[in-house]
Design an enzyme around this catalytic site. Sequence first.
Site: not given
Length: 422
Positions: A206, A171, A266, A246, A309, A88, A261, A263
Amino acid sequence: MAVHSEADAEAPYVREANVAFAIGPPPARESYLKVEALLGALAASGADAVHPGYGFLSENAAFARAVGAAGATWIGPSPDAIAQMGDKARARRLMLEAGVPVVPGSSVVPDEEAALASARGLGWPIMIKASAGGGGIGMVACETEADLRKGFSSAVARARAAFADGAVYLERLVHGARHIEIQIVADCQGATAHLFERECSVQRRHQKVLEEAPSPAVDEALRRELGAAAVQAARAIGYYNVGTVEFLLGPDRKFYFMEMNTRLQVEHPVTEMTTGIDLVELQLRLAAGEALPFTQSDLRQSGHAIELRIYAEDPAKNFLPSPGTITKLRWPEASDIRVDAGVVEGSKVTPFYDPLLGKMIVPGPDRAQCIAKARAAVGATTIEGLKTNLPVHEMVLDDPAFQRGEITISYLGALMQRQRGR
């Protein structure tokens, strides 16, 4: 074909697979995170490609390289892109160089004193984040120097436990921010496009609980800016296949890159429902070397979609996982509500993995009707034998602030506090 640990031997996906391979005991490090076992199953199956899903090794560059070295196709971006975005702190530097707006922050801080010095320069409040992390795991918010002194060692320990890497960076914390993400798609020939945004601000610890598309906070002009920045980020690292960029969106309408991300997410179904594009099919086609079947100008959003979810967790105990056996399970019967579930009645939910039971994805012609439909869907759902977060979804969907779209990444925590105070 599918792989499974001993704990998941009776899971629905294992029963539905044409072929399934056992890869080890329940602990993830001895099964789903064990590269040798996975490569052994790959060789034994004769499969020619690996889809990593959205957990465990899905963003592991070493595993992606190993799959390629074994002669199989990795259904995802290049290992180099995974590695660049997986670190990151390095990703921040790359985005700054590419001209993508980034939250003010530091490089990796080697110890507590270096972290304090960096925080003083950035200004309070700040967030400690794992350099090798993602998914909101191990983040620590600090309003003061005392908070940082208290939280630094635990942040390092969590990073080491979750990612086998204790490196952390800082950050600046953007108060009142929303979590907005952009779905990007790209082919191996260099064509890149975005499939608009998702609103992901309803979170606990988070980590996302409810997502929707489009965002109630994003107008057409901001959508174009966010999309352009996401495409710019992808092109800067030669990205191909499907991914998500993001952003934090501040109350002043300024946005900042958080992470990428590398990939499938979700929450990808809300994008599928509002664009009509099957992202998993697209992943397979792009991995096979096909070109994007559309250009940016071909793409449109239609209607609204909300994903809920459903977790086996106890909201009254700070969302602690609630393992057990599902004694009764009923999902909504509406034909247009999509349920992606990993359990059936009688399933045992173990303490070994993420307690996500399933996702309900609800479409509607507009946001208000979508919310009403999602509320009815929650009311029509029955899960017995363990605790779930269904009451939290009821509370959110009934909340006038949510219905007005007045949400930030701290929204759910504040709502829970208000409810406890009544």
